[in-house]
Write a protein that holds these residues in place. Structure first.
Motif, PDB file in Angstrom:
ATOM      1  N   SER A   1     -10.155 -20.966  -7.535  1.00  0.00           N
ATOM      2  CA  SER A   1     -10.665 -20.538  -8.838  1.00  0.00           C
ATOM      3  C   SER A   1      -9.532 -20.312  -9.843  1.00  0.00           C
ATOM      4  CB  SER A   1     -11.451 -19.235  -8.675  1.00  0.00           C
ATOM      5  OG  SER A   1     -10.580 -18.185  -8.262  1.00  0.00           O
ATOM      6  N   GLY A   2      -8.285 -20.301  -9.362  1.00  0.00           N
ATOM      7  CA  GLY A   2      -7.146 -20.052 -10.230  1.00  0.00           C
ATOM      8  C   GLY A   2      -6.709 -18.604 -10.250  1.00  0.00           C
ATOM      9  N   GLU A   3      -7.428 -17.749  -9.512  1.00  0.00           N
ATOM     10  CA  GLU A   3      -7.091 -16.319  -9.486  1.00  0.00           C
ATOM     11  C   GLU A   3      -5.971 -16.050  -8.473  1.00  0.00           C
ATOM     12  OE1 GLU A   3      -9.249 -11.971  -9.203  1.00  0.00           O
ATOM     13  OE2 GLU A   3     -10.396 -13.737  -8.670  1.00  0.00           O
ATOM     14  N   PRO A   4      -4.909 -15.351  -8.906  1.00  0.00           N
ATOM     15  CA  PRO A   4      -3.815 -15.016  -7.986  1.00  0.00           C
ATOM     16  C   PRO A   4      -4.288 -14.111  -6.848  1.00  0.00           C
ATOM     17  CG  PRO A   4      -3.130 -14.714 -10.256  1.00  0.00           C
ATOM     18  CD  PRO A   4      -4.613 -14.931 -10.264  1.00  0.00           C
ATOM     19  N   ALA A   5      -3.641 -14.251  -5.707  1.00  0.00           N
ATOM     20  CA  ALA A   5      -3.959 -13.429  -4.534  1.00  0.00           C
ATOM     21  C   ALA A   5      -2.693 -12.711  -4.074  1.00  0.00           C
ATOM     22  CB  ALA A   5      -4.520 -14.302  -3.420  1.00  0.00           C
ATOM     23  N   TYR A   6      -2.904 -11.647  -3.318  1.00  0.00           N
ATOM     24  CA  TYR A   6      -1.800 -10.805  -2.840  1.00  0.00           C
ATOM     25  C   TYR A   6      -2.040 -10.404  -1.401  1.00  0.00           C
ATOM     26  CZ  TYR A   6      -1.038 -10.071  -7.838  1.00  0.00           C
ATOM     27  OH  TYR A   6      -0.816 -10.261  -9.171  1.00  0.00           O
ATOM     28  N   ARG A   7      -0.954 -10.113  -0.706  1.00  0.00           N
ATOM     29  CA  ARG A   7      -1.006  -9.461   0.598  1.00  0.00           C
ATOM     30  C   ARG A   7      -0.618  -8.022   0.325  1.00  0.00           C
ATOM     31  NH1 ARG A   7      -3.653 -11.069   5.070  1.00  0.00           N
ATOM     32  NH2 ARG A   7      -2.871  -9.826   6.773  1.00  0.00           N
ATOM     33  N   VAL A   8      -1.461  -7.067   0.736  1.00  0.00           N
ATOM     34  CA  VAL A   8      -1.210  -5.650   0.476  1.00  0.00           C
ATOM     35  C   VAL A   8      -1.236  -4.874   1.784  1.00  0.00           C
ATOM     36  CG1 VAL A   8      -2.133  -5.726  -1.882  1.00  0.00           C
ATOM     37  CG2 VAL A   8      -3.654  -5.160   0.007  1.00  0.00           C
ATOM     38  N   ARG A   9      -0.546  -3.718   1.790  1.00  0.00           N
ATOM     39  CA  ARG A   9      -0.468  -2.884   2.989  1.00  0.00           C
ATOM     40  C   ARG A   9      -0.814  -1.447   2.633  1.00  0.00           C
ATOM     41  NH1 ARG A   9       5.088  -3.126   4.729  1.00  0.00           N
ATOM     42  NH2 ARG A   9       4.548  -5.177   5.469  1.00  0.00           N
ATOM     43  N   SER A  10      -1.577  -0.805   3.522  1.00  0.00           N
ATOM     44  CA  SER A  10      -1.891   0.628   3.383  1.00  0.00           C
ATOM     45  C   SER A  10      -1.663   1.272   4.747  1.00  0.00           C
ATOM     46  CB  SER A  10      -3.340   0.830   2.945  1.00  0.00           C
ATOM     47  OG  SER A  10      -4.223   0.598   4.022  1.00  0.00           O
ATOM     48  N   ALA A  11      -1.977   2.551   4.839  1.00  0.00           N
ATOM     49  CA  ALA A  11      -1.863   3.265   6.107  1.00  0.00           C
ATOM     50  C   ALA A  11      -2.811   2.675   7.153  1.00  0.00           C
ATOM     51  CB  ALA A  11      -2.158   4.742   5.902  1.00  0.00           C
ATOM     52  N   LEU A  12      -3.860   2.003   6.699  1.00  0.00           N
ATOM     53  CA  LEU A  12      -4.856   1.432   7.610  1.00  0.00           C
ATOM     54  C   LEU A  12      -4.553  -0.005   8.021  1.00  0.00           C
ATOM     55  CD1 LEU A  12      -8.076   2.810   5.882  1.00  0.00           C
ATOM     56  CD2 LEU A  12      -6.852   3.745   7.850  1.00  0.00           C
ATOM     57  N   GLY A  13      -3.528  -0.620   7.455  1.00  0.00           N
ATOM     58  CA  GLY A  13      -3.180  -1.987   7.826  1.00  0.00           C
ATOM     59  C   GLY A  13      -2.931  -2.875   6.626  1.00  0.00           C
ATOM     60  N   GLU A  14      -2.904  -4.163   6.894  1.00  0.00           N
ATOM     61  CA  GLU A  14      -2.582  -5.155   5.874  1.00  0.00           C
ATOM     62  C   GLU A  14      -3.779  -6.065   5.650  1.00  0.00           C
ATOM     63  OE1 GLU A  14       0.788  -8.440   5.763  1.00  0.00           O
ATOM     64  OE2 GLU A  14       1.613  -6.471   6.256  1.00  0.00           O
ATOM     65  N   ARG A  15      -3.927  -6.553   4.411  1.00  0.00           N
ATOM     66  CA  ARG A  15      -5.042  -7.435   4.082  1.00  0.00           C
ATOM     67  C   ARG A  15      -4.708  -8.288   2.870  1.00  0.00           C
ATOM     68  NH1 ARG A  15      -9.946  -3.818   2.586  1.00  0.00           N
ATOM     69  NH2 ARG A  15     -10.727  -5.783   1.879  1.00  0.00           N
ATOM     70  N   ALA A  16      -5.504  -9.319   2.646  1.00  0.00           N
ATOM     71  CA  ALA A  16      -5.374 -10.176   1.473  1.00  0.00           C
ATOM     72  C   ALA A  16      -6.434  -9.773   0.457  1.00  0.00           C
ATOM     73  CB  ALA A  16      -5.553 -11.637   1.861  1.00  0.00           C
ATOM     74  N   VAL A  17      -6.053  -9.713  -0.827  1.00  0.00           N
ATOM     75  CA  VAL A  17      -6.996  -9.362  -1.894  1.00  0.00           C
ATOM     76  C   VAL A  17      -6.727 -10.219  -3.122  1.00  0.00           C
ATOM     77  CG1 VAL A  17      -7.384  -6.979  -1.164  1.00  0.00           C
ATOM     78  CG2 VAL A  17      -5.549  -7.486  -2.733  1.00  0.00           C
ATOM     79  N   LEU A  18      -7.746 -10.367  -3.951  1.00  0.00           N
ATOM     80  CA  LEU A  18      -7.609 -11.085  -5.205  1.00  0.00           C
ATOM     81  C   LEU A  18      -7.170 -10.134  -6.305  1.00  0.00           C
ATOM     82  CD1 LEU A  18     -10.806 -13.308  -5.066  1.00  0.00           C
ATOM     83  CD2 LEU A  18      -8.448 -13.989  -4.603  1.00  0.00           C
ATOM     84  N   GLU A  19      -6.481 -10.669  -7.308  1.00  0.00           N
ATOM     85  CA  GLU A  19      -5.961  -9.850  -8.400  1.00  0.00           C
ATOM     86  C   GLU A  19      -7.050  -9.048  -9.116  1.00  0.00           C
ATOM     87  OE1 GLU A  19      -2.451 -11.094 -10.832  1.00  0.00           O
ATOM     88  OE2 GLU A  19      -4.045 -11.350 -12.326  1.00  0.00           O
ATOM     89  N   GLY A  20      -8.205  -9.641  -9.302  1.00  0.00           N
ATOM     90  CA  GLY A  20      -9.292  -8.964  -9.999  1.00  0.00           C
ATOM     91  C   GLY A  20      -9.831  -7.744  -9.275  1.00  0.00           C
ATOM     92  N   GLU A  21      -9.475  -7.585  -8.008  1.00  0.00           N
ATOM     93  CA  GLU A  21      -9.933  -6.444  -7.209  1.00  0.00           C
ATOM     94  C   GLU A  21      -8.963  -5.266  -7.286  1.00  0.00           C
ATOM     95  OE1 GLU A  21     -10.841  -7.542  -3.144  1.00  0.00           O
ATOM     96  OE2 GLU A  21     -11.295  -9.571  -3.778  1.00  0.00           O
ATOM     97  N   LEU A  22      -7.837  -5.433  -7.970  1.00  0.00           N
ATOM     98  CA  LEU A  22      -6.785  -4.426  -7.965  1.00  0.00           C
ATOM     99  C   LEU A  22      -6.542  -3.785  -9.328  1.00  0.00           C
ATOM    100  CD1 LEU A  22      -4.147  -6.389  -5.861  1.00  0.00           C
ATOM    101  CD2 LEU A  22      -5.720  -4.619  -5.053  1.00  0.00           C
ATOM    102  N   THR A  23      -6.122  -2.528  -9.301  1.00  0.00           N
ATOM    103  CA  THR A  23      -5.644  -1.835 -10.496  1.00  0.00           C
ATOM    104  C   THR A  23      -4.338  -1.143 -10.138  1.00  0.00           C
ATOM    105  OG1 THR A  23      -6.903   0.166  -9.974  1.00  0.00           O
ATOM    106  CG2 THR A  23      -7.945  -1.418 -11.468  1.00  0.00           C
ATOM    107  N   LEU A  24      -3.435  -1.044 -11.100  1.00  0.00           N
ATOM    108  CA  LEU A  24      -2.135  -0.432 -10.897  1.00  0.00           C
ATOM    109  C   LEU A  24      -2.287   1.075 -10.787  1.00  0.00           C
ATOM    110  CD1 LEU A  24       0.896  -1.088 -10.728  1.00  0.00           C
ATOM    111  CD2 LEU A  24       0.998  -0.773 -13.195  1.00  0.00           C
ATOM    112  N   VAL A  25      -1.598   1.672  -9.815  1.00  0.00           N
ATOM    113  CA  VAL A  25      -1.572   3.127  -9.677  1.00  0.00           C
ATOM    114  C   VAL A  25      -0.517   3.651 -10.631  1.00  0.00           C
ATOM    115  CG1 VAL A  25      -1.046   5.060  -8.136  1.00  0.00           C
ATOM    116  CG2 VAL A  25      -2.322   3.077  -7.278  1.00  0.00           C
ATOM    117  N   SER A  26      -0.918   4.596 -11.491  1.00  0.00           N
ATOM    118  CA  SER A  26       0.046   5.123 -12.481  1.00  0.00           C
ATOM    119  C   SER A  26       0.678   6.408 -12.021  1.00  0.00           C
ATOM    120  CB  SER A  26      -0.640   5.343 -13.813  1.00  0.00           C
ATOM    121  OG  SER A  26      -1.789   6.115 -13.664  1.00  0.00           O
TER     122      SER A  26
END
Length: 66
Positions: free
Chosen positions: A41-66
């Motif tokens: 679709s042209g949407e960038p994707a990322y690999r992210v990590r939390s205390a619960l593990g790692e996963r792949a997500v699309l940019e539209g699903e994320l917001t920056l923590v301020s």
């Protein structure tokens, strides 16, 4: 389209409607660990990590923590 977030930034995954919260607020914060190729679709994707593990997500699903 280029990636909006950079490796090392902390992000939060947008709450999905109708989903139960399965953890603490701290577990909903992720760190960007890898920039992945854009989806078909042209949407960038990322690999992210939390205390619960790692996963792949699309940019539209994320917001920056301020």
């Amino acid at each position: 389209m280029s990636h909006k977030f950079k490796i090392g930034q902390q992000v939060r995954q947008a709450q999905r409607h109708g989903s139960a919260d399965r953890g603490s607020a701290a577990s909903s914060i992720y760190e960007i660990v890898r920039l992945m190729p854009e989806e078909r679709s042209g949407e960038p994707a990322y690999r992210v990590r939390s205390a619960l593990g790692e996963r792949a997500v699309l940019e539209g699903e994320l917001t920056l923590v301020s």
